[in-house]
Enzyme design. Structure first.
Site, PDB file in Angstrom:
ATOM      1  N   HIS A  97       4.069   2.868  -0.265  1.00 31.20           N
ATOM      2  CA  HIS A  97       3.983   2.732   1.201  1.00 31.20           C
ATOM      3  C   HIS A  97       5.344   2.412   1.809  1.00 31.20           C
ATOM      4  O   HIS A  97       6.256   1.932   1.144  1.00 31.20           O
ATOM      5  CB  HIS A  97       2.896   1.736   1.627  1.00 31.20           C
ATOM      6  CG  HIS A  97       3.263   0.283   1.503  1.00 31.20           C
ATOM      7  ND1 HIS A  97       2.337  -0.731   1.667  1.00 31.20           N
ATOM      8  CD2 HIS A  97       4.436  -0.356   1.225  1.00 31.20           C
ATOM      9  CE1 HIS A  97       2.928  -1.900   1.528  1.00 31.20           C
ATOM     10  NE2 HIS A  97       4.208  -1.699   1.249  1.00 31.20           N
TER      11      HIS A  97
ATOM     12  N   ASP B 144       6.698  -3.904  11.004  1.00 32.45           N
ATOM     13  CA  ASP B 144       5.252  -4.050  10.809  1.00 32.45           C
ATOM     14  C   ASP B 144       4.857  -5.522  10.831  1.00 32.45           C
ATOM     15  O   ASP B 144       5.709  -6.405  10.871  1.00 32.45           O
ATOM     16  CB  ASP B 144       4.819  -3.366   9.501  1.00 32.45           C
ATOM     17  CG  ASP B 144       5.630  -3.813   8.288  1.00 32.45           C
ATOM     18  OD1 ASP B 144       6.474  -4.713   8.437  1.00 32.45           O
ATOM     19  OD2 ASP B 144       5.421  -3.255   7.204  1.00 32.45           O
TER      20      ASP B 144
ATOM     21  N   GLU C  51       0.290   3.466   4.627  1.00 31.80           N
ATOM     22  CA  GLU C  51      -0.308   3.405   3.293  1.00 31.80           C
ATOM     23  C   GLU C  51      -0.525   4.814   2.728  1.00 31.80           C
ATOM     24  O   GLU C  51      -0.460   5.793   3.490  1.00 31.80           O
ATOM     25  CB  GLU C  51      -1.646   2.658   3.386  1.00 31.80           C
ATOM     26  CG  GLU C  51      -1.517   1.209   3.852  1.00 31.80           C
ATOM     27  CD  GLU C  51      -0.988   0.267   2.771  1.00 31.80           C
ATOM     28  OE1 GLU C  51       0.009   0.603   2.099  1.00 31.80           O
ATOM     29  OE2 GLU C  51      -1.556  -0.823   2.617  1.00 31.80           O
TER      30      GLU C  51
ATOM     31  N   ASN D 224       2.797   0.928  -4.043  1.00 28.27           N
ATOM     32  CA  ASN D 224       1.963   2.136  -3.943  1.00 28.27           C
ATOM     33  C   ASN D 224       2.683   3.253  -3.184  1.00 28.27           C
ATOM     34  O   ASN D 224       2.059   4.222  -2.770  1.00 28.27           O
ATOM     35  CB  ASN D 224       0.643   1.795  -3.231  1.00 28.27           C
ATOM     36  CG  ASN D 224       0.890   1.167  -1.868  1.00 28.27           C
ATOM     37  OD1 ASN D 224       2.040   1.049  -1.440  1.00 28.27           O
ATOM     38  ND2 ASN D 224      -0.167   0.780  -1.189  1.00 28.27           N
TER      39      ASN D 224
HETATM   40  C1  F6R Z   1       7.678  -5.091   4.892  1.00 27.16           C
HETATM   41  C2  F6R Z   1       7.257  -3.728   4.625  1.00 27.16           C
HETATM   42  C3  F6R Z   1       6.797  -3.274   3.294  1.00 27.16           C
HETATM   43  C4  F6R Z   1       7.800  -3.602   2.197  1.00 27.16           C
HETATM   44  C5  F6R Z   1       7.345  -3.045   0.853  1.00 27.16           C
HETATM   45  C6  F6R Z   1       8.250  -3.515  -0.268  1.00 27.16           C
HETATM   46  O1  F6R Z   1       8.008  -5.225   6.260  1.00 27.16           O
HETATM   47  O2  F6R Z   1       7.269  -2.947   5.513  1.00 27.16           O
HETATM   48  O3  F6R Z   1       6.574  -1.891   3.348  1.00 27.16           O
HETATM   49  O4  F6R Z   1       9.051  -3.082   2.530  1.00 27.16           O
HETATM   50  O5  F6R Z   1       6.048  -3.448   0.570  1.00 27.16           O
HETATM   51  O6  F6R Z   1       8.146  -4.899  -0.365  1.00 27.16           O
HETATM   52  P1  F6R Z   1       9.080  -5.756  -1.318  1.00 27.16           P
HETATM   53  O7  F6R Z   1      10.464  -5.531  -0.827  1.00 27.16           O
HETATM   54  O8  F6R Z   1       8.636  -7.176  -1.150  1.00 27.16           O
HETATM   55  O9  F6R Z   1       8.886  -5.206  -2.689  1.00 27.16           O
END
Ligand code: F6R
Length: 238
Positions: free
Chosen positions: A136, A65, A141, A134
């Site tokens: 995701h 992403d 989302e 959340n």
């Molecule tokens: C990043 C991504 C996000 C993260 C998620 C957890 O490329 O796709 O979905 O994996 O927000 O983020 P962290 O690891 O920073 O808690």
């Protein structure tokens, strides 16, 4: 569904890297999340490569992403994080990597090109995902559509506020571009990682709650080959 609970973040990183290493095969398409959680695991993978235990350059890579409006120079962009933490230190040849260009004015083209990259390699073989606060996955989302392929998405308020930890300042990000969960679900093997007490409530919902688009990580409960890799703090409410 397998759940691995480790003593701490270091063990989580080591065991996750060991698991990933099993799937780094020539010409497998790998999709890694950026974010903070996999950073220790990337270090382990690079160390394994320097000990000649694996060859990371033999696989293909798809960036999961990107924040729309951010590019490789921007602190906290997925491409900058991944280049510094993984693609660079692991010496992955540029032609083996496809990422979303968050600066392209034509996001539909970005989606099409990523879909083509994935389908021409026979789909994603292995994906390692982080669970957001959340629930995701990538930028799928809560309430994520069933749409196949890739898409842009209006970022959830939680994602917008959590995002400040990557940028080091307040940036008015509103939109993300992501590989959709349907394409991720088609991966032969899926690993979802979470670390820290802050993630414990959403980890519980993801594993024990109903499988629902409201908590995108929960959609993977029914995948044929899925492992949730958690440290003790993230698993505390299971
Ligand atoms: C990043 C991504 C996000 C993260 C998620 C957890 O490329 O796709 O979905 O994996 O927000 O983020 P962290 O690891 O920073 O808690």
């Amino acid at each position: 569904m397998e759940t691995v609970i480790t003593a701490d973040y270091d063990e989580l990183s080591r065991l996750s890297a060991k698991k990933v290493a099993e799937y780094i095969k020539p010409d497998t398409l790998i999709c890694f999340a950026a974010g903070d959680t996999p950073l220790g695991m990337f270090k382990e993978l690079v160390a394994m490569q320097s000990r000649k235990e694996i060859d990371l350059s033999a696989a293909w890579y798809a960036g999961l992403d990107e924040w729309v409006g951010l590019g490789p120079q921007d602190e906290g962009s997925c491409i900058k994080v991944m280049t510094e933490a993984f693609y660079g230190p692991a010496r992955i040849p540029k032609e083996r990597i496809r990422v979303f260009d968050g600066l392209d004015p034509d996001m539909d083209r970005q989606c099409r090109e990523m879909e083509c990259w994935i389908s021409s390699r026979g789909g994603i073989g292995f994906t390692l995902l982080g669970i957001g606060m959340n629930g995701h996955i990538g930028f799928n989302e809560p309430g994520t559509p069933e749409t196949p392929g890739c898409f842009t998405v209006a970022l959830d308020d939680t994602t917008k506020s959590v995002s400040q930890k990557y940028f080091g300042k307040v940036l008015p990000v509103t939109t993300g571009i992501t590989i959709g969960w349907q394409s991720l679900y088609e991966a032969r093997t899926v690993v979802l990682m979470a670390s820290g007490a802050g993630k414990a409530p959403i980890v519980r919902e993801s594993l024990k709650g109903p499988s629902s688009v409201d908590v995108p990580a929960s959609l993977f409960q029914k995948h044929d080959d899925v492992t949730f890799m958690l440290d003790k703090a993230a698993a505390a409410l299971l």
